[in-house]
Design a protein around this motif. Sequence first.
Motif, PDB file in Angstrom:
ATOM      1  N   MET A   1     -63.506  90.260 -13.182  1.00 31.26           N
ATOM      2  CA  MET A   1     -64.613  89.362 -12.864  1.00 31.26           C
ATOM      3  C   MET A   1     -65.418  89.079 -14.133  1.00 31.26           C
ATOM      4  SD  MET A   1     -66.383  87.646 -10.542  1.00 31.26           S
ATOM      5  CE  MET A   1     -65.806  88.333  -8.985  1.00 31.26           C
ATOM      6  N   ASN A   2     -65.681  87.805 -14.407  1.00 36.01           N
ATOM      7  CA  ASN A   2     -66.460  87.400 -15.570  1.00 36.01           C
ATOM      8  C   ASN A   2     -67.821  86.852 -15.145  1.00 36.01           C
ATOM      9  OD1 ASN A   2     -64.366  88.043 -17.394  1.00 36.01           O
ATOM     10  ND2 ASN A   2     -63.354  86.093 -16.925  1.00 36.01           N
ATOM     11  N   ASN A   3     -68.657  86.528 -16.116  1.00 35.38           N
ATOM     12  CA  ASN A   3     -69.965  85.956 -15.828  1.00 35.38           C
ATOM     13  C   ASN A   3     -69.840  84.550 -15.247  1.00 35.38           C
ATOM     14  OD1 ASN A   3     -71.177  88.229 -16.834  1.00 35.38           O
ATOM     15  ND2 ASN A   3     -72.065  87.251 -18.632  1.00 35.38           N
ATOM     16  N   ASN A   4     -70.813  84.183 -14.427  1.00 34.13           N
ATOM     17  CA  ASN A   4     -70.958  82.831 -13.894  1.00 34.13           C
ATOM     18  C   ASN A   4     -72.435  82.462 -13.961  1.00 34.13           C
ATOM     19  OD1 ASN A   4     -68.324  82.092 -11.793  1.00 34.13           O
ATOM     20  ND2 ASN A   4     -68.573  84.206 -12.428  1.00 34.13           N
ATOM     21  N   GLU A   5     -72.711  81.165 -14.043  1.00 43.86           N
ATOM     22  CA  GLU A   5     -74.082  80.686 -13.887  1.00 43.86           C
ATOM     23  C   GLU A   5     -74.107  79.566 -12.860  1.00 43.86           C
ATOM     24  OE1 GLU A   5     -76.929  81.132 -17.480  1.00 43.86           O
ATOM     25  OE2 GLU A   5     -75.024  80.410 -18.316  1.00 43.86           O
ATOM     26  N   ILE A   6     -75.221  79.478 -12.135  1.00 41.49           N
ATOM     27  CA  ILE A   6     -75.318  78.588 -10.980  1.00 41.49           C
ATOM     28  C   ILE A   6     -76.505  77.638 -11.129  1.00 41.49           C
ATOM     29  CG2 ILE A   6     -75.826  78.515  -8.492  1.00 41.49           C
ATOM     30  CD1 ILE A   6     -74.319  81.195  -8.271  1.00 41.49           C
ATOM     31  N   LEU A   7     -76.289  76.398 -10.759  1.00 40.82           N
ATOM     32  CA  LEU A   7     -77.351  75.413 -10.591  1.00 40.82           C
ATOM     33  C   LEU A   7     -77.247  74.871  -9.175  1.00 40.82           C
ATOM     34  CD1 LEU A   7     -79.606  73.542 -11.761  1.00 40.82           C
ATOM     35  CD2 LEU A   7     -77.782  71.923 -12.343  1.00 40.82           C
ATOM     36  N   TYR A   8     -78.369  74.878  -8.444  1.00 42.64           N
ATOM     37  CA  TYR A   8     -78.341  74.493  -7.030  1.00 42.64           C
ATOM     38  C   TYR A   8     -79.575  73.661  -6.705  1.00 42.64           C
ATOM     39  CZ  TYR A   8     -78.168  75.148  -1.910  1.00 42.64           C
ATOM     40  OH  TYR A   8     -78.116  74.950  -0.543  1.00 42.64           O
ATOM     41  N   LEU A   9     -79.350  72.482  -6.123  1.00 41.43           N
ATOM     42  CA  LEU A   9     -80.444  71.601  -5.709  1.00 41.43           C
ATOM     43  C   LEU A   9     -80.319  71.276  -4.233  1.00 41.43           C
ATOM     44  CD1 LEU A   9     -80.491  71.157  -8.853  1.00 41.43           C
ATOM     45  CD2 LEU A   9     -81.071  68.773  -8.380  1.00 41.43           C
ATOM     46  N   TYR A  10     -81.434  71.388  -3.521  1.00 40.56           N
ATOM     47  CA  TYR A  10     -81.499  70.866  -2.157  1.00 40.56           C
ATOM     48  C   TYR A  10     -82.876  70.252  -1.950  1.00 40.56           C
ATOM     49  CZ  TYR A  10     -84.137  75.036  -0.537  1.00 40.56           C
ATOM     50  OH  TYR A  10     -85.080  76.020  -0.349  1.00 40.56           O
ATOM     51  N   ASP A  11     -82.971  69.349  -0.994  1.00 39.17           N
ATOM     52  CA  ASP A  11     -84.273  68.724  -0.766  1.00 39.17           C
ATOM     53  C   ASP A  11     -84.807  69.049   0.617  1.00 39.17           C
ATOM     54  OD1 ASP A  11     -82.600  67.089   0.704  1.00 39.17           O
ATOM     55  OD2 ASP A  11     -83.235  65.215  -0.224  1.00 39.17           O
ATOM     56  N   ALA A  12     -86.099  68.840   0.764  1.00 41.86           N
ATOM     57  CA  ALA A  12     -86.810  69.143   2.003  1.00 41.86           C
ATOM     58  C   ALA A  12     -87.729  67.973   2.323  1.00 41.86           C
ATOM     59  CB  ALA A  12     -87.620  70.432   1.851  1.00 41.86           C
ATOM     60  N   LYS A  13     -87.548  67.402   3.507  1.00 43.98           N
ATOM     61  CA  LYS A  13     -88.351  66.257   3.923  1.00 43.98           C
ATOM     62  C   LYS A  13     -89.075  66.589   5.220  1.00 43.98           C
ATOM     63  CE  LYS A  13     -86.359  62.227   3.791  1.00 43.98           C
ATOM     64  NZ  LYS A  13     -85.559  61.023   4.161  1.00 43.98           N
ATOM     65  N   MET A  14     -90.395  66.543   5.187  1.00 36.04           N
ATOM     66  CA  MET A  14     -91.232  66.803   6.364  1.00 36.04           C
ATOM     67  C   MET A  14     -90.866  68.148   7.006  1.00 36.04           C
ATOM     68  SD  MET A  14     -93.315  64.340   6.377  1.00 36.04           S
ATOM     69  CE  MET A  14     -94.071  64.454   7.991  1.00 36.04           C
ATOM     70  N   THR A  15     -90.824  69.181   6.162  1.00 42.83           N
ATOM     71  CA  THR A  15     -90.445  70.508   6.628  1.00 42.83           C
ATOM     72  C   THR A  15     -91.158  71.552   5.783  1.00 42.83           C
ATOM     73  OG1 THR A  15     -88.524  71.899   7.138  1.00 42.83           O
ATOM     74  CG2 THR A  15     -88.429  70.632   5.112  1.00 42.83           C
ATOM     75  N   ASN A  16     -90.968  72.819   6.105  1.00 41.10           N
ATOM     76  CA  ASN A  16     -91.606  73.910   5.368  1.00 41.10           C
ATOM     77  C   ASN A  16     -90.517  74.783   4.740  1.00 41.10           C
ATOM     78  OD1 ASN A  16     -93.046  76.080   4.392  1.00 41.10           O
ATOM     79  ND2 ASN A  16     -94.291  76.349   6.231  1.00 41.10           N
ATOM     80  N   PRO A  17     -90.213  74.570   3.462  1.00 43.35           N
ATOM     81  CA  PRO A  17     -89.103  75.286   2.845  1.00 43.35           C
ATOM     82  C   PRO A  17     -89.274  76.800   2.788  1.00 43.35           C
ATOM     83  CG  PRO A  17     -89.756  73.389   1.528  1.00 43.35           C
ATOM     84  CD  PRO A  17     -90.818  73.586   2.555  1.00 43.35           C
ATOM     85  N   ASN A  18     -90.526  77.256   2.590  1.00 42.65           N
ATOM     86  CA  ASN A  18     -90.765  78.697   2.448  1.00 42.65           C
ATOM     87  C   ASN A  18     -92.242  78.983   2.669  1.00 42.65           C
ATOM     88  OD1 ASN A  18     -90.299  81.169  -0.237  1.00 42.65           O
ATOM     89  ND2 ASN A  18     -90.336  81.430   1.953  1.00 42.65           N
ATOM     90  N   GLY A  19     -92.595  79.347   3.883  1.00 40.87           N
ATOM     91  CA  GLY A  19     -93.987  79.597   4.206  1.00 40.87           C
ATOM     92  C   GLY A  19     -94.515  80.875   3.565  1.00 40.87           C
ATOM     93  N   ASP A  20     -95.780  80.831   3.160  1.00 47.56           N
ATOM     94  CA  ASP A  20     -96.447  81.979   2.556  1.00 47.56           C
ATOM     95  C   ASP A  20     -97.316  82.651   3.622  1.00 47.56           C
ATOM     96  OD1 ASP A  20     -97.929  83.813   1.143  1.00 47.56           O
ATOM     97  OD2 ASP A  20     -98.419  82.462  -0.506  1.00 47.56           O
TER      98      ASP A  20
END
Length: 291
Positions: A1-20
């Motif tokens: 197993m070698n190193n990997n790097e990740i880029l990830y995009l998602y969008d949120a419309k009229m929602t709560n992605p992560n409530g505090d």
Amino acid sequence: MNNNEILYLYDAKMTNPNGDPDEENRPRMDYERDINLVSDLRLKRYVRDYLLDKGYDLFVRKMDEKSVTAEGRVKQMKDFSEEAILNELIDVRLFGATMPVKGDNKTFIGPVQFNWGYSLNKVELLESSITSHFSSDEKAQQGTIGKDYRVKYSLIAFSGVVSGKRAKKTKLTESDLELLDESMKHAIPNLATRSKIGQYPRLYLRVAYKDSETILGDLRDYIRLEEKVENIRDIKEVSLDITDLVSLLNKNKSKIDKIYYFIDERLEIKMADTVGKLSEVLNGFELVEVK
């Protein structure tokens, strides 16, 4: 197993992605910059929930729809040997775990780690009142009134790293990483709740290197969001300039084995001011599309 790097995009419309929870469950924000924030734990939970739904056993999970402590979860395990833990629990192989038991604490450092996500655009919050049909107690005649907080639109970017050296210690496999890829594409839309519906993955890159030494850095630093209108509300109102990212990858081409990817067809990609397809601008690499 070698190193990997990740880029990830998602969008949120009229929602709560992560409530505090410390802010009445408002979406997490950097108010000085009007940037929406999402914790790495929220992202890992999406992955775990998807894998559990697919039938994989996990260490971090509810039992009989009830939350349990780490101690309680350990007591439910029939075999507490390291071999059994790593063979049976995919989330430990991915993200690691601390298992507190008297005289036999076990700690696994996860090879897959994410930074906190943040929005590439400035984000406006929507606040509204909601009324429950159920009263707060039997004597009350009316339902209770609460607050509902959502983002109008947020395009959220995460970066992540897979450590090849730590992967050996948790027995992480290439098949596990392919399941991670699958989860990143399907988990968020498939597991939507009332507060999370309206979120969709837009871009995913997992750059697999040829060694366990290479790390190029936070890939979010090499992308730039261009907004076609003020106060964007939809993915069609932006372009993502990946000129610097492609340049970075090309400079390190000899270190890269494969690039695993998916992209939503509605996300417009720009390279040197020219609109194109991701597969075209990365045509010099071995590409594996995530299904």
